[in-house]
Structure formats: C-alpha cells, structure tokens
Design a protein around this motif. Structure first.
Motif, PDB file in Angstrom:
ATOM      1  N   GLY A  77      -3.197   1.306   8.773  1.00 19.81           N
ATOM      2  CA  GLY A  77      -1.864   1.633   9.254  1.00 19.81           C
ATOM      3  C   GLY A  77      -1.904   2.798  10.213  1.00 19.81           C
ATOM      4  O   GLY A  77      -2.944   3.133  10.754  1.00 19.81           O
ATOM      5  N   TRP A 120       1.971   1.175   6.724  1.00 23.49           N
ATOM      6  CA  TRP A 120       0.994   0.091   6.759  1.00 23.49           C
ATOM      7  C   TRP A 120       1.339  -0.868   7.888  1.00 23.49           C
ATOM      8  O   TRP A 120       2.496  -1.033   8.257  1.00 23.49           O
ATOM      9  CB  TRP A 120       0.973  -0.645   5.420  1.00 23.49           C
ATOM     10  CG  TRP A 120       0.026  -0.058   4.432  1.00 23.49           C
ATOM     11  CD1 TRP A 120      -1.144  -0.610   3.997  1.00 23.49           C
ATOM     12  CD2 TRP A 120       0.143   1.188   3.735  1.00 23.49           C
ATOM     13  NE1 TRP A 120      -1.747   0.214   3.089  1.00 23.49           N
ATOM     14  CE2 TRP A 120      -0.985   1.323   2.911  1.00 23.49           C
ATOM     15  CE3 TRP A 120       1.082   2.207   3.737  1.00 23.49           C
ATOM     16  CZ2 TRP A 120      -1.189   2.427   2.095  1.00 23.49           C
ATOM     17  CZ3 TRP A 120       0.881   3.312   2.937  1.00 23.49           C
ATOM     18  CH2 TRP A 120      -0.243   3.413   2.130  1.00 23.49           C
ATOM     19  N   ARG A 121       0.344  -1.549   8.422  1.00 23.57           N
ATOM     20  CA  ARG A 121       0.547  -2.478   9.541  1.00 23.57           C
ATOM     21  C   ARG A 121       1.277  -3.755   9.140  1.00 23.57           C
ATOM     22  O   ARG A 121       1.988  -4.335   9.925  1.00 23.57           O
ATOM     23  CB  ARG A 121      -0.789  -2.854  10.178  1.00 23.57           C
ATOM     24  CG  ARG A 121      -1.426  -1.719  10.905  1.00 23.57           C
ATOM     25  CD  ARG A 121      -2.600  -2.228  11.728  1.00 23.57           C
ATOM     26  NE  ARG A 121      -3.318  -1.137  12.327  1.00 23.57           N
ATOM     27  CZ  ARG A 121      -2.993  -0.560  13.471  1.00 23.57           C
ATOM     28  NH1 ARG A 121      -1.942  -0.978  14.126  1.00 23.57           N
ATOM     29  NH2 ARG A 121      -3.693   0.436  13.961  1.00 23.57           N
ATOM     30  N   GLU A 122       1.054  -4.206   7.928  1.00 27.62           N
ATOM     31  CA  GLU A 122       1.685  -5.454   7.492  1.00 27.62           C
ATOM     32  C   GLU A 122       1.971  -5.398   6.002  1.00 27.62           C
ATOM     33  O   GLU A 122       1.431  -4.565   5.283  1.00 27.62           O
ATOM     34  CB  GLU A 122       0.800  -6.646   7.824  1.00 27.62           C
ATOM     35  CG  GLU A 122      -0.590  -6.548   7.260  1.00 27.62           C
ATOM     36  CD  GLU A 122      -1.512  -7.628   7.794  1.00 27.62           C
ATOM     37  OE1 GLU A 122      -2.227  -8.224   6.977  1.00 27.62           O
ATOM     38  OE2 GLU A 122      -1.509  -7.860   9.004  1.00 27.62           O
ATOM     39  N   ALA A 123       2.814  -6.292   5.564  1.00 29.21           N
ATOM     40  CA  ALA A 123       3.149  -6.364   4.144  1.00 29.21           C
ATOM     41  C   ALA A 123       1.921  -6.786   3.351  1.00 29.21           C
ATOM     42  O   ALA A 123       1.131  -7.608   3.813  1.00 29.21           O
ATOM     43  CB  ALA A 123       4.282  -7.362   3.928  1.00 29.21           C
ATOM     44  N   PRO A 124       1.731  -6.214   2.176  1.00 31.62           N
ATOM     45  CA  PRO A 124       0.555  -6.570   1.365  1.00 31.62           C
ATOM     46  C   PRO A 124       0.662  -7.996   0.838  1.00 31.62           C
ATOM     47  O   PRO A 124       1.756  -8.495   0.577  1.00 31.62           O
ATOM     48  CB  PRO A 124       0.607  -5.556   0.221  1.00 31.62           C
ATOM     49  CG  PRO A 124       2.033  -5.156   0.133  1.00 31.62           C
ATOM     50  CD  PRO A 124       2.583  -5.247   1.528  1.00 31.62           C
ATOM     51  N   GLU A 125      -0.485  -8.639   0.701  1.00 29.97           N
ATOM     52  CA  GLU A 125      -0.513  -9.994   0.155  1.00 29.97           C
ATOM     53  C   GLU A 125      -0.374  -9.986  -1.360  1.00 29.97           C
ATOM     54  O   GLU A 125       0.122 -10.932  -1.943  1.00 29.97           O
ATOM     55  CB  GLU A 125      -1.808 -10.696   0.555  1.00 29.97           C
ATOM     56  CG  GLU A 125      -1.897 -10.964   2.047  1.00 29.97           C
ATOM     57  CD  GLU A 125      -3.191 -11.633   2.429  1.00 29.97           C
ATOM     58  OE1 GLU A 125      -3.908 -12.141   1.541  1.00 29.97           O
ATOM     59  OE2 GLU A 125      -3.488 -11.653   3.630  1.00 29.97           O
ATOM     60  N   ASN A 175       2.279  -2.664  -4.457  1.00 29.84           N
ATOM     61  CA  ASN A 175       2.510  -1.942  -3.216  1.00 29.84           C
ATOM     62  C   ASN A 175       1.400  -0.901  -3.042  1.00 29.84           C
ATOM     63  O   ASN A 175       1.280   0.018  -3.848  1.00 29.84           O
ATOM     64  CB  ASN A 175       3.880  -1.269  -3.281  1.00 29.84           C
ATOM     65  CG  ASN A 175       4.231  -0.524  -2.028  1.00 29.84           C
ATOM     66  OD1 ASN A 175       3.382  -0.083  -1.285  1.00 29.84           O
ATOM     67  ND2 ASN A 175       5.516  -0.378  -1.790  1.00 29.84           N
ATOM     68  N   LEU A 235      11.441  -3.031   7.752  1.00 28.07           N
ATOM     69  CA  LEU A 235      10.195  -3.620   8.254  1.00 28.07           C
ATOM     70  C   LEU A 235       9.453  -4.453   7.210  1.00 28.07           C
ATOM     71  O   LEU A 235       8.604  -5.258   7.552  1.00 28.07           O
ATOM     72  CB  LEU A 235       9.260  -2.516   8.772  1.00 28.07           C
ATOM     73  CG  LEU A 235       9.801  -1.650   9.907  1.00 28.07           C
ATOM     74  CD1 LEU A 235       8.841  -0.513  10.218  1.00 28.07           C
ATOM     75  CD2 LEU A 235      10.057  -2.491  11.139  1.00 28.07           C
ATOM     76  N   VAL A 276       7.239  -3.318   5.144  1.00 29.81           N
ATOM     77  CA  VAL A 276       5.871  -2.826   4.976  1.00 29.81           C
ATOM     78  C   VAL A 276       5.885  -1.564   4.112  1.00 29.81           C
ATOM     79  O   VAL A 276       6.868  -0.831   4.086  1.00 29.81           O
ATOM     80  CB  VAL A 276       5.196  -2.524   6.332  1.00 29.81           C
ATOM     81  CG1 VAL A 276       5.003  -3.795   7.147  1.00 29.81           C
ATOM     82  CG2 VAL A 276       5.973  -1.500   7.125  1.00 29.81           C
ATOM     83  N   TYR A 282       5.210   2.255   2.878  1.00 30.83           N
ATOM     84  CA  TYR A 282       5.142   3.567   3.536  1.00 30.83           C
ATOM     85  C   TYR A 282       4.845   4.631   2.490  1.00 30.83           C
ATOM     86  O   TYR A 282       5.059   4.432   1.305  1.00 30.83           O
ATOM     87  CB  TYR A 282       6.439   3.898   4.266  1.00 30.83           C
ATOM     88  CG  TYR A 282       7.582   4.204   3.325  1.00 30.83           C
ATOM     89  CD1 TYR A 282       7.795   5.505   2.877  1.00 30.83           C
ATOM     90  CD2 TYR A 282       8.424   3.209   2.867  1.00 30.83           C
ATOM     91  CE1 TYR A 282       8.830   5.791   1.982  1.00 30.83           C
ATOM     92  CE2 TYR A 282       9.451   3.483   2.001  1.00 30.83           C
ATOM     93  CZ  TYR A 282       9.649   4.767   1.551  1.00 30.83           C
ATOM     94  OH  TYR A 282      10.656   5.052   0.674  1.00 30.83           O
TER      95      TYR A 282
END
Length: 71
Positions: free
Chosen positions: A3, A22-27, A31, A60, A62, A64
């Motif tokens: 991120g 973070w760049r993207e939501a976690p899979e 969190n 977003l 994502v 933080y």
C-alpha cells in the motif's frame, strides 16, 4: 508494495497522522489493518509508532491504518 503511506491531518486529534492505505481489498475475511494494529498495540518500544485507528474505508473498501506521525 502492499500500500501507500500518506501524511494526513486528523481533525479529531488536531494533528498529523501517518495514514497507511492498502492497494486493494483483502481476499481473506480478516482485515490486515486491524491485524497489524493488534500486533503493534502489543509492542512498546521507542522505535515503534503508536496506533490511533484501523478499519475498512467505507468509500474505497480497502483497509487503512492511522499511525503516529513522526518527522
């Protein structure tokens, strides 16, 4: 990189904070910001910044992490 860290101004605290986003939501359902906040809050050392907040951005989607800002 996972991120990006920004300097942000926290209106409630009245001071600058380091905002790690973070760049993207976690899979996975956990969190990563909250997990990192839990780990950091258990550590006490002059070289470790304080944690103010962690969560999932409602706009977003994502994770933080809001941290103590050090110049």
């Amino acid at each position: 990189a996972v991120g990006t860290v920004f300097r942000a101004y926290d209106l409630e605290r009245g001071e600058n904070v380091a905002l790690k986003v973070w760049r993207e939501a976690p899979e996975n359902p956990k969190n990563p910001a909250v997990e990192e906040a839990r780990l950091l809050s258990r550590m006490a050392h002059p070289s470790i910044v304080g944690v103010f907040d962690a969560g999932l951005s409602p706009t977003l989607g994502v994770p933080y992490l809001a941290l103590e800002w050090l110049d």
